[in-house]
Design a protein around this motif. Structure first.
Motif, mmCIF file in Angstrom:
data_model
loop_
_atom_site.group_PDB
_atom_site.id
_atom_site.type_symbol
_atom_site.label_atom_id
_atom_site.label_comp_id
_atom_site.label_asym_id
_atom_site.label_seq_id
_atom_site.Cartn_x
_atom_site.Cartn_y
_atom_site.Cartn_z
ATOM 1 N N GLU A 84 -63.631 -23.049 24.524
ATOM 2 C CA GLU A 84 -63.430 -21.767 23.834
ATOM 3 C C GLU A 84 -61.951 -21.469 23.615
ATOM 4 O O GLU A 84 -61.572 -20.827 22.644
ATOM 5 C CB GLU A 84 -64.079 -20.626 24.639
ATOM 6 C CG GLU A 84 -65.576 -20.550 24.418
ATOM 7 C CD GLU A 84 -66.230 -19.449 25.219
ATOM 8 O OE1 GLU A 84 -65.539 -18.839 26.070
ATOM 9 O OE2 GLU A 84 -67.432 -19.207 25.003
ATOM 10 N N LEU A 133 -60.491 -22.584 20.379
ATOM 11 C CA LEU A 133 -61.114 -21.810 19.303
ATOM 12 C C LEU A 133 -60.409 -20.477 19.148
ATOM 13 O O LEU A 133 -60.188 -19.983 18.044
ATOM 14 C CB LEU A 133 -62.603 -21.576 19.606
ATOM 15 C CG LEU A 133 -63.497 -22.813 19.637
ATOM 16 C CD1 LEU A 133 -64.925 -22.437 20.001
ATOM 17 C CD2 LEU A 133 -63.479 -23.537 18.297
ATOM 18 N N ALA A 151 -62.933 -19.113 15.876
ATOM 19 C CA ALA A 151 -64.197 -18.420 16.081
ATOM 20 C C ALA A 151 -63.971 -17.185 16.940
ATOM 21 O O ALA A 151 -63.184 -17.224 17.885
ATOM 22 C CB ALA A 151 -65.206 -19.357 16.766
ATOM 23 N N ASP A 167 -69.188 -16.067 17.715
ATOM 24 C CA ASP A 167 -69.483 -17.387 17.150
ATOM 25 C C ASP A 167 -69.124 -18.506 18.134
ATOM 26 O O ASP A 167 -69.593 -19.624 17.983
ATOM 27 C CB ASP A 167 -68.683 -17.625 15.857
ATOM 28 C CG ASP A 167 -68.714 -16.418 14.963
ATOM 29 O OD1 ASP A 167 -69.740 -15.716 15.009
ATOM 30 O OD2 ASP A 167 -67.726 -16.185 14.240
ATOM 31 N N ARG A 215 -70.473 -22.509 18.507
ATOM 32 C CA ARG A 215 -69.529 -23.570 18.174
ATOM 33 C C ARG A 215 -69.357 -24.541 19.360
ATOM 34 O O ARG A 215 -69.306 -25.754 19.180
ATOM 35 C CB ARG A 215 -68.196 -22.925 17.796
ATOM 36 C CG ARG A 215 -67.076 -23.872 17.521
ATOM 37 C CD ARG A 215 -67.086 -24.433 16.096
ATOM 38 N NE ARG A 215 -66.041 -25.435 15.952
ATOM 39 C CZ ARG A 215 -66.243 -26.667 15.523
ATOM 40 N NH1 ARG A 215 -67.438 -27.054 15.157
ATOM 41 N NH2 ARG A 215 -65.242 -27.523 15.444
ATOM 42 N N THR A 238 -72.349 -26.838 19.551
ATOM 43 C CA THR A 238 -72.273 -27.901 18.549
ATOM 44 C C THR A 238 -71.296 -28.992 18.977
ATOM 45 O O THR A 238 -71.577 -30.182 18.836
ATOM 46 C CB THR A 238 -71.787 -27.321 17.194
ATOM 47 O OG1 THR A 238 -72.438 -26.067 16.992
ATOM 48 C CG2 THR A 238 -72.093 -28.255 16.058
ATOM 49 N N ALA A 256 -62.225 -29.238 18.740
ATOM 50 C CA ALA A 256 -62.568 -27.821 18.600
ATOM 51 C C ALA A 256 -61.872 -27.161 17.419
ATOM 52 O O ALA A 256 -62.458 -26.352 16.711
ATOM 53 C CB ALA A 256 -62.242 -27.079 19.896
ATOM 54 N N ASN A 298 -61.067 -28.315 14.616
ATOM 55 C CA ASN A 298 -61.283 -29.043 13.360
ATOM 56 C C ASN A 298 -60.028 -29.779 12.898
ATOM 57 O O ASN A 298 -59.542 -29.553 11.779
ATOM 58 C CB ASN A 298 -61.728 -28.088 12.240
ATOM 59 C CG ASN A 298 -63.133 -27.615 12.449
ATOM 60 O OD1 ASN A 298 -64.001 -28.386 12.868
ATOM 61 N ND2 ASN A 298 -63.372 -26.339 12.192
#
Lengths: 332, 341
Positions: A114, A117, A123, A127, A131, A134, A170, A172
């Motif tokens: 997290e 993120l 996120a 969300d 995430r 996933t 995480a 991307n």
């Protein structure tokens, strides 16, 4: 596919020696290559050859002495502002060698995932959970529910390295740099991590796989860069380079790899190390160990030359300079 | 310097008298709260002049086994039962003073980290002299002379006797340690991951040298490593350890060509090849077991691809009964319920 990260003439020197006899250690010297989406590039070499310094320069953990790091066409090598560096790092993530040292023992798997993120604003609180689930699925940590709330000490080495990979994914990122990600894992679980890297190519990530293990490089990578004493001495498609190496150092490296398919047939090994050069004299850095050396090798430093289409080497003998070197015309 | 020599890749023609024989060796780590069995009933013999490889993953007990042969186990580790026969005599019950003579003279050891094996504040030469004079009545001058010969044996200039360990490269330090291990001409040298910390070219150089010295001097080697492909090249015979037990043992070429235990097969399939087609490998699912709570029955059954409920009788044995290490062919032993001669 165009390159997402391009490195041109990258160099980094360190001061060494004392006050009376200062010297300069050329840890990375004139390194040029490109990383492309969906491809894994292996950066191979022995300890001290400068491969980890290259990784640190790409991550902007170190500032280059000279040269450019072009990310999506923009030179980030000279970025000073924290905001610029942070924005760049969002796209360029790292997987470290030691899955025991790179995770916080007091934080759960979920907390580890997290955090990036939030930092990179990907996120919100709501969300984030989805995430994280996933991400864990992507790296094969299933069932997700039983893994997410565990602490690192409750996981095996292979599982920890998967968490580290999930953390790198995480934000991307466009580029992931993995520095010896399997060398501290047990033999039987290394393949699982390598397979995961192969599968992640689908995410259109450009991978730089830093390793000393040529067999694993051949298994996961598309292209290979071989470093010796701070310089790239050979680069090309990994299959071709390992099947038919141009540079004498690459040949020595391949011949040295333990291979259960043969008996220990003696090979000729001359003294010397691949450690970075201190105040290097002109000439090839491999010359003292080279069975092919000729007079010119002691006088001029060889340039990277495209000897065959896509096959580049830094050697006066096996890749003689004919028309132009690769700096004048970067290889496709 | 160049290394050029000829080696005999084949195993010694006949099985010569064993230098060391392990009989049902059991080693426990005993603490107040629990006992962990690191080596569980291992039997293994090493012939004179033979290179025996011991392969396994971290925590399988391979280093503990090496330390037990050398008799350097320290509490909480202890030999609970079984024997270590050296020249037919059990050394497990020997007294401290007898063991002191036994170590280095009969068996010596090379560890992974040469920097830890050498004293950082002593010149290499003095370390040789101390070691030689602890075992033999020789003058300091003669001991130093012999130390110089030993360094030259491993390809290091004898002037390096005056060097401190930090002045030597990693590969040189490891060769110094190998030279020390050979100083008293032992019959067996135990090498525990001696090249793991080294670069691949240096590793290659040292392996060639070990093979050369071994051919020339005829000592036996117990070579412990996680790198099975290295052993297949170097060793005459290879034993595979898993969770404290030897699960397969065979001559190197046979183990490579006809592995029978699913763990051996999985381990061999965990090394990507350097040539030939690149096929997707599967490795071995799961992770090595915790020896504090080993699985029931066959210890490999939770990771074994052949442990299914298809054959109920076999499945019951796999999860409930420990397979014995049985001879299935000449010099080939396997511990698996599915494998018979």
């Amino acid at each position: 596919m165009t390159a997402i990260l391009e490195v041109r003439g990258l160099s980094r020197q360190f001061r060494s020696g004392g006050l009376l006899r200062p010297s300069r250690l050329h840890a990375v010297d004139d390194v040029t290559f490109a990383l492309r989406p969906g491809r894994i590039t292996a950066l191979a070499g022995e300890s001290g050859s400068g491969k980890s310094t290259v990784a640190r320069l790409l991550l902007r953990l170190l500032t280059p002495s000279s040269g450019e790091v072009l990310f999506a066409g923009r030179n980030v090598a000279r970025d000073r502002r924290r905001r610029d560096v942070l924005r760049y790092r969002k796209h360029v993530q790292m997987i470290f060698q030691d899955p025991f040292g790179s995770l916080n023992p007091a934080k759960t798997v979920r907390a580890h995932l997290e955090r990036p993120l939030r930092i990179h604003g990907i996120a919100g609180r709501r969300d984030a959970k989805a995430r994280v689930d996933t991400l864990l699925e992507t790296v094969g940590l299933v069932p997700v529910a039983s893994i997410a709330d565990k602490y690192p000490h409750e996981l095996s080495g292979g599982q920890r390295q998967r968490v580290a990979i999930a953390r790198a994914l995480a934000a991307n990122p466009k580029v992931v740099i993995a520095d010896e990600p399997i060398s501290m894992l047990d033999v039987s679980i290394r393949i699982g991590i390598l397979n995961l890297m192969r599968d992640l190519k689908e995410l259109e990530i450009a991978f730089l796989y830093v390793t000393h293990d040529l067999a694993s490089a051949r298994y996961v990578a598309d292209d290979i860069l071989v470093m010796y004493a701070g310089q790239i001495v050979e680069q090309g498609p990994v299959d071709e380079v390992l099947a038919n190496p141009l540079h004498p150092y690459t040949r020595l490296l391949i011949a040295s790899v333990p291979d259960g398919e043969r008996n220990l047939e003696p090979i000729e090994i001359r003294k010397g190390t691949a450690a970075a050069a201190v105040d290097p004299a002109p000439g090839c850095r491999f010359v003292d160990r080279c069975p092919l050396a000729i007079a010119v090798c002691r006088q001029t430093t060889p340039e990277l030359v495209e000897a065959e289409p896509g096959r580049i080497a830094r050697c006066h003998v096996t890749a003689p300079r004919q028309r132009e070197d690769v700096h004048a015309q970067p290889a496709a | 310097m160049t290394l050029a020599f000829s080696v005999t890749p084949d195993a010694p023609a006949e099985r010569v008298t064993p230098v060391v024989e392990l009989e049902n060796l059991v080693v426990d780590y005993v603490t107040r709260t629990r006992t962990i069995r690191a080596v569980d009933g291992v039997s293994l013999s090493i012939g004179a002049g033979e290179i025996v490889g011991l392969a396994g993953e971290s925590g399988c007990g391979k280093s503990t086994l090496g330390n037990a042969v050398m008799q350097i186990l320290r509490p909480p580790a202890q030999i609970t039962s079984g024997r270590v026969l050296f020249g037919g005599e059990n050394v497990v019950e020997r007294r401290r003073e007898e063991l002191r003579k036994f170590r280095w003279r009969n068996v010596s050891m090379v560890f992974q980290s040469a920097m830890n094996a050498l004293n950082p504040v002593m010149r290499t030469g003095d370390q040789f002299v101390d070691m030689i004079r602890a075992h033999e009545r020789v003058s300091k001058h003669d001991a130093l002379e012999r130390a110089g010969d030993l360094l030259e044996l491993v390809g290091i200039d004898r002037r390096r006797l005056r060097a401190y360990p930090h002045e030597l490269s990693g590969g040189m330090r490891q060769r110094v340690v190998i030279a020390m291990a050979l100083a008293l001409r032992p019959e067996l040298v135990i090498m525990d991951e001696p090249t793991t910390a080294l670069d691949v070219v240096v590793q290659r150089e040292i392996l060639q040298q070990i093979r050369e010295l071994q051919t020339e001097l005829g000592f036996a080697v117990l070579f412990i490593t996680h790198d099975l492909s290295l052993l297949l090249e170097l060793a005459h015979r290879v034993a595979i350890m898993y969770a404290g037990e030897i699960i397969e043992e065979a001559p190197a070429a046979r183990l490579r060509d006809e592995p029978r235990h699913p763990y051996t097969v999985g381990l061999l399939g965990s090394f990507p090849p350097l040539h030939g087609p690149v096929e997707r490998l599967t490795g071995i699912p799961g992770a090595p077991p915790d020896l504090a709570a080993p699985p029931s029955g066959c210890r490999f059954h939770p990771r074994c691809p052949h442990c299914t409920r298809d054959d109920q009788a076999l499945y019951a044995r796999q999860i409930g009964e420990r397979p014995l290490l049985r001879v299935i062919a000449d010099e080939h032993r396997v511990a698996c319920h599915r494998v018979t001669a």
